[in-house]
Design a protein around this motif. Sequence first.
Motif, PDB file in Angstrom:
ATOM      1  N   ALA A 279      18.407  -1.546   5.957  1.00 43.97           N
ATOM      2  CA  ALA A 279      17.973  -2.219   4.734  1.00 43.97           C
ATOM      3  C   ALA A 279      19.043  -3.198   4.245  1.00 43.97           C
ATOM      4  O   ALA A 279      18.729  -4.266   3.717  1.00 43.97           O
ATOM      5  CB  ALA A 279      17.667  -1.182   3.662  1.00 43.97           C
ATOM      6  N   LEU A 280      20.310  -2.827   4.447  1.00 46.85           N
ATOM      7  CA  LEU A 280      21.405  -3.718   4.033  1.00 46.85           C
ATOM      8  C   LEU A 280      21.367  -5.019   4.824  1.00 46.85           C
ATOM      9  O   LEU A 280      21.542  -6.112   4.269  1.00 46.85           O
ATOM     10  CB  LEU A 280      22.755  -3.016   4.225  1.00 46.85           C
ATOM     11  CG  LEU A 280      23.104  -1.967   3.164  1.00 46.85           C
ATOM     12  CD1 LEU A 280      24.234  -1.062   3.641  1.00 46.85           C
ATOM     13  CD2 LEU A 280      23.489  -2.637   1.849  1.00 46.85           C
ATOM     14  N   ASN A 281      21.133  -4.902   6.123  1.00 44.82           N
ATOM     15  CA  ASN A 281      21.049  -6.117   6.930  1.00 44.82           C
ATOM     16  C   ASN A 281      19.861  -6.982   6.512  1.00 44.82           C
ATOM     17  O   ASN A 281      19.945  -8.207   6.496  1.00 44.82           O
ATOM     18  CB  ASN A 281      20.984  -5.774   8.421  1.00 44.82           C
ATOM     19  CG  ASN A 281      22.358  -5.501   8.990  1.00 44.82           C
ATOM     20  OD1 ASN A 281      23.182  -6.411   9.089  1.00 44.82           O
ATOM     21  ND2 ASN A 281      22.637  -4.257   9.337  1.00 44.82           N
ATOM     22  N   ARG A 282      18.754  -6.330   6.142  1.00 43.34           N
ATOM     23  CA  ARG A 282      17.589  -7.079   5.691  1.00 43.34           C
ATOM     24  C   ARG A 282      17.884  -7.821   4.392  1.00 43.34           C
ATOM     25  O   ARG A 282      17.563  -9.011   4.240  1.00 43.34           O
ATOM     26  CB  ARG A 282      16.423  -6.110   5.486  1.00 43.34           C
ATOM     27  CG  ARG A 282      15.120  -6.794   5.111  1.00 43.34           C
ATOM     28  CD  ARG A 282      14.618  -7.670   6.249  1.00 43.34           C
ATOM     29  NE  ARG A 282      13.324  -8.247   5.955  1.00 43.34           N
ATOM     30  CZ  ARG A 282      12.156  -7.648   6.209  1.00 43.34           C
ATOM     31  NH1 ARG A 282      12.140  -6.464   6.785  1.00 43.34           N
ATOM     32  NH2 ARG A 282      11.021  -8.236   5.898  1.00 43.34           N
TER      33      ARG A 282
ATOM     34  N   TYR B 252      11.446  -4.029  -2.395  1.00 47.10           N
ATOM     35  CA  TYR B 252      11.154  -2.914  -1.485  1.00 47.10           C
ATOM     36  C   TYR B 252      12.440  -2.361  -0.886  1.00 47.10           C
ATOM     37  O   TYR B 252      12.554  -1.165  -0.617  1.00 47.10           O
ATOM     38  CB  TYR B 252      10.243  -3.366  -0.330  1.00 47.10           C
ATOM     39  CG  TYR B 252       8.836  -3.702  -0.767  1.00 47.10           C
ATOM     40  CD1 TYR B 252       8.031  -2.734  -1.371  1.00 47.10           C
ATOM     41  CD2 TYR B 252       8.327  -4.977  -0.572  1.00 47.10           C
ATOM     42  CE1 TYR B 252       6.735  -3.052  -1.770  1.00 47.10           C
ATOM     43  CE2 TYR B 252       7.030  -5.303  -0.963  1.00 47.10           C
ATOM     44  CZ  TYR B 252       6.243  -4.332  -1.565  1.00 47.10           C
ATOM     45  OH  TYR B 252       4.975  -4.636  -1.960  1.00 47.10           O
ATOM     46  N   PHE B 253      13.393  -3.257  -0.654  1.00 45.44           N
ATOM     47  CA  PHE B 253      14.631  -2.853   0.029  1.00 45.44           C
ATOM     48  C   PHE B 253      15.712  -2.417  -0.946  1.00 45.44           C
ATOM     49  O   PHE B 253      16.413  -1.442  -0.686  1.00 45.44           O
ATOM     50  CB  PHE B 253      15.087  -3.998   0.943  1.00 45.44           C
ATOM     51  CG  PHE B 253      14.025  -4.325   1.949  1.00 45.44           C
ATOM     52  CD1 PHE B 253      13.888  -3.549   3.092  1.00 45.44           C
ATOM     53  CD2 PHE B 253      13.093  -5.324   1.710  1.00 45.44           C
ATOM     54  CE1 PHE B 253      12.859  -3.785   3.989  1.00 45.44           C
ATOM     55  CE2 PHE B 253      12.058  -5.568   2.600  1.00 45.44           C
ATOM     56  CZ  PHE B 253      11.937  -4.801   3.749  1.00 45.44           C
TER      57      PHE B 253
ATOM     58  N   ALA C 248      11.894   4.346  -4.997  1.00 40.48           N
ATOM     59  CA  ALA C 248      11.169   3.403  -4.154  1.00 40.48           C
ATOM     60  C   ALA C 248       9.729   3.855  -3.925  1.00 40.48           C
ATOM     61  O   ALA C 248       9.056   3.359  -3.019  1.00 40.48           O
ATOM     62  CB  ALA C 248      11.894   3.244  -2.818  1.00 40.48           C
ATOM     63  N   SER C 249       9.248   4.791  -4.734  1.00 43.52           N
ATOM     64  CA  SER C 249       7.886   5.335  -4.619  1.00 43.52           C
ATOM     65  C   SER C 249       7.643   6.080  -3.315  1.00 43.52           C
ATOM     66  O   SER C 249       6.494   6.254  -2.908  1.00 43.52           O
ATOM     67  CB  SER C 249       6.814   4.233  -4.759  1.00 43.52           C
ATOM     68  OG  SER C 249       6.973   3.560  -5.961  1.00 43.52           O
ATOM     69  N   GLU C 250       8.695   6.497  -2.643  1.00 37.75           N
ATOM     70  CA  GLU C 250       8.506   7.330  -1.448  1.00 37.75           C
ATOM     71  C   GLU C 250       8.334   8.776  -1.910  1.00 37.75           C
ATOM     72  O   GLU C 250       9.067   9.246  -2.785  1.00 37.75           O
ATOM     73  CB  GLU C 250       9.724   7.236  -0.521  1.00 37.75           C
ATOM     74  CG  GLU C 250       9.907   5.878   0.119  1.00 37.75           C
ATOM     75  CD  GLU C 250      11.147   5.838   1.005  1.00 37.75           C
ATOM     76  OE1 GLU C 250      11.038   5.353   2.126  1.00 37.75           O
ATOM     77  OE2 GLU C 250      12.224   6.293   0.571  1.00 37.75           O
ATOM     78  N   PRO C 251       7.389   9.539  -1.294  1.00 39.72           N
ATOM     79  CA  PRO C 251       7.165  10.918  -1.720  1.00 39.72           C
ATOM     80  C   PRO C 251       8.418  11.783  -1.550  1.00 39.72           C
ATOM     81  O   PRO C 251       9.040  11.775  -0.487  1.00 39.72           O
ATOM     82  CB  PRO C 251       6.054  11.405  -0.776  1.00 39.72           C
ATOM     83  CG  PRO C 251       5.379  10.162  -0.309  1.00 39.72           C
ATOM     84  CD  PRO C 251       6.440   9.120  -0.243  1.00 39.72           C
ATOM     85  N   ARG C 252       8.786  12.446  -2.611  1.00 40.56           N
ATOM     86  CA  ARG C 252       9.873  13.439  -2.588  1.00 40.56           C
ATOM     87  C   ARG C 252       9.339  14.632  -3.371  1.00 40.56           C
ATOM     88  O   ARG C 252       9.512  14.707  -4.586  1.00 40.56           O
ATOM     89  CB  ARG C 252      11.142  12.882  -3.250  1.00 40.56           C
ATOM     90  CG  ARG C 252      11.724  11.640  -2.572  1.00 40.56           C
ATOM     91  CD  ARG C 252      12.294  11.964  -1.189  1.00 40.56           C
ATOM     92  NE  ARG C 252      12.924  10.811  -0.565  1.00 40.56           N
ATOM     93  CZ  ARG C 252      12.355  10.042   0.369  1.00 40.56           C
ATOM     94  NH1 ARG C 252      11.123  10.290   0.767  1.00 40.56           N
ATOM     95  NH2 ARG C 252      13.024   9.037   0.903  1.00 40.56           N
TER      96      ARG C 252
ATOM     97  N   ALA D 166       0.840  -1.204   0.000  1.00 41.65           N
ATOM     98  CA  ALA D 166       0.000   0.000   0.000  1.00 41.65           C
ATOM     99  C   ALA D 166       0.876   1.256   0.000  1.00 41.65           C
ATOM    100  O   ALA D 166       0.604   2.225  -0.718  1.00 41.65           O
ATOM    101  CB  ALA D 166      -0.924  -0.008   1.211  1.00 41.65           C
ATOM    102  N   GLY D 167       1.938   1.231   0.800  1.00 38.22           N
ATOM    103  CA  GLY D 167       2.867   2.360   0.835  1.00 38.22           C
ATOM    104  C   GLY D 167       3.455   2.600  -0.544  1.00 38.22           C
ATOM    105  O   GLY D 167       3.587   3.742  -1.001  1.00 38.22           O
ATOM    106  N   ASP D 168       3.800   1.519  -1.200  1.00 40.86           N
ATOM    107  CA  ASP D 168       4.373   1.592  -2.541  1.00 40.86           C
ATOM    108  C   ASP D 168       3.393   2.230  -3.528  1.00 40.86           C
ATOM    109  O   ASP D 168       3.785   2.902  -4.474  1.00 40.86           O
ATOM    110  CB  ASP D 168       4.705   0.158  -2.992  1.00 40.86           C
ATOM    111  CG  ASP D 168       5.930   0.113  -3.878  1.00 40.86           C
ATOM    112  OD1 ASP D 168       6.868   0.890  -3.619  1.00 40.86           O
ATOM    113  OD2 ASP D 168       5.942  -0.686  -4.832  1.00 40.86           O
ATOM    114  N   GLU D 169       2.095   2.022  -3.262  1.00 42.63           N
ATOM    115  CA  GLU D 169       1.065   2.576  -4.149  1.00 42.63           C
ATOM    116  C   GLU D 169       0.651   3.991  -3.724  1.00 42.63           C
ATOM    117  O   GLU D 169      -0.275   4.571  -4.290  1.00 42.63           O
ATOM    118  CB  GLU D 169      -0.151   1.644  -4.172  1.00 42.63           C
ATOM    119  CG  GLU D 169       0.151   0.342  -4.909  1.00 42.63           C
ATOM    120  CD  GLU D 169      -0.835  -0.780  -4.585  1.00 42.63           C
ATOM    121  OE1 GLU D 169      -1.702  -0.578  -3.702  1.00 42.63           O
ATOM    122  OE2 GLU D 169      -0.712  -1.846  -5.217  1.00 42.63           O
TER     123      GLU D 169
END
Lengths: 344, 385
Positions: free
Chosen positions: A199-202, A298-299, A156-160, A27-30
């Motif tokens: 995110a790198l660890n993930r 996502y990561f 990453a579809s995050e608002p900027r 949902a965040g991605d959308e």
Amino acid sequence: MSDLKKMIEETTDRLFADHVTPDVLKAGDEGVWQEDLWKKVEDTGLPRVLLDEDNGGANGDWQDAGVVIERCGYHGIPLPLGESIAANFLRAKSGQPIETDPTTIGIIRTDGDKQFAKRTPWARHVKSAMMALPSGGSITQINLEGLTIDHQSNMASEPRDDIELTTQSMESASSDNAMSEFNIMSIGAAVRAGQMAGALNRVLEMSVTYCNDRVQFGRPIGRFQAVQQQMAVLASEVAAASHAAQTAFEAMSQSGLDASADIAAAKIRTSEAAGKAADIAHAVHGAIGITQEHQLHYFTRRLRSWRVEFGSENYWAERLGQKVFSLGPDELWTSITENHLSIN
Amino acid sequence: MSTNAFFNFESVTLPPETEALRREARSFLKENLPEREASERGRTWGGFDPQFTKKMAQQGWIGMTWPKRYGGHERTALERYVVLEEMLVADAPVGGHWIGDRQSGPLLLNFGTEEQRQFYLPRIASGEIYLCIGMSEPDSGSDLASVRTKAEKCDGGYRVNGRKLWTSNAHQSHYMIGLFRTHTDSENRHAGLSQFLVDLSLPGISIRPIPDMLGQSHFNEVTFDDVHLPEEALVGKEGAGWDQVNAELAFERSGPERYLSSYLLLVEAIRLIGKTPTQMQKQAVGRLVAHMMTLRRMSLSIAGMLHDGQDPRREASVVKDLGTAFEQELPRIVQSMIELEPTLATHDRYTELLSYFTQISPAFSLRGGTREILRGMIARSLGLR
């Protein structure tokens, strides 16, 4: 690890593990704003981790904040929590009232006879932001309500978002002249470095799991030396990036934003690792990794975006390099062994 | 943040008392560092200077962490770390005592007999004797368990026959700690290996230096022809050599020498460029310094683990792999910053160093365990095998 840090890490990890589900990531991605999740985050007080108790804070230091920010990256939470921690820190520093709404940081620059704050993280979802004013070098609270906001996003579809400032929004501002655009870059770089460490660890953990699960030629692919050698490179990059971010937060606990050499080193090291790690993780995952059916994207998309936000590795390397040259060859080692070198 | 699931890099803050020690080390170096040719300086911890080793001993900087009753100084691992890094960045010729201080001494403290400790440790700490490590053989490099040099039980001890190869500084050392086969077990190739303290002046030992491609002498071939070792030459348990060697390799791989080998070249490049660097030069140097800052913190973290009595083997393989990659890419990056040809012996410090490091840097990821072996170990730490 301090008790507070341990408690913060456990609280954050439990909250995010329970609520940052695949559905929330999708949902965040959308572009769907996660109001319920923000409420839960707000209830824990995480956006105010750095503030004292009078301001509703946890009285934490930057190492505690670093844990929260790192967990944000690890879970890919689609909210401006890192940005809010940074903005609230700047608010408290300049004596401005703290809010419970999500908030962000940004930089205003003059373009012709207009003023813009371009690529401001999450601007469409926040009411006010802490921003560096153009050429004056001060950081000010800006009310974003009623301003024209052009919706943009990172990879990453995050608002900027691009914000056009009005004279009115600038006038209402009180300012603290001691701080500058460089401080916004520094605090933003520290946040992104911490998120990248997470995110790198993930990505490393996902790749190890995949290496053990995926069978080809009759055995798990992790048994092949060609794969193991790549995984070793991935693991070492992640270890270095995590340690660089950790060092920066420790330095900031001592010296705040004056720890700019450590912040620079962290942003350079995490950014470089981000590119290498994303490439290796995708190589290991094969076709499934570049689909929406797997969570890897996502990561890796966040890593590749955060790599260049608040200064790419080149931006920070140039500034760190400038400082090294100005100190001269015989001072290099002394400056490395002296803690918390400042480069601004 | 201690969220890495596979490695434990705790951050270490150097205690205040190390600051005085650091200043002491710097002023010692100012007074006692001999003038040398550029390529000689480039050898850093390979550099050999008995007088310098003696002076280090007089400062109490060899065997720093060992018990006083064995000639040590009972300082902490972190204090030792500070002295080490100051010596390395100054390219001090510490090669004489390096092996004994770094790994043979700790090996004897862990596995040696009381007599061995009392005899060897004070002599290492006083800079009287130098040791070398006899592991590799003509047919045994990365595959260390395949060593064939035999130590057979005989009257009053062992009889040794075979050959060791690439033995650094054997020609300048008094003793070797050799890994020999005392027993052959076709089921378990890691069994039947044992470590021995070998007096290199014994009859039947011949040492042949093998010049490296730059003409420097550090490699040797050491041949054993019916060499008789007394029983008390055995270190630790007969047959336990494999485990002992692995514990020893942790010391060999964990120090700051694994990322600082070509640091001198960076310093000289910054000197040459001067006060008006281009944007590209600033970016290149800034990136290298960021890597260095991070490697140093990771290296310190390992010193902290040694300090706390933890086993840093996993973390050490990560830092060695990252560190050698850094010290290998440094000459390449420096070359790309400054358009100058590397030279041999023109008495131009920078171009001579560039030439030296450009050619020798492949060795950085061979010595102390190859890159591929280390990466295999890192993969095992991830649970992949």
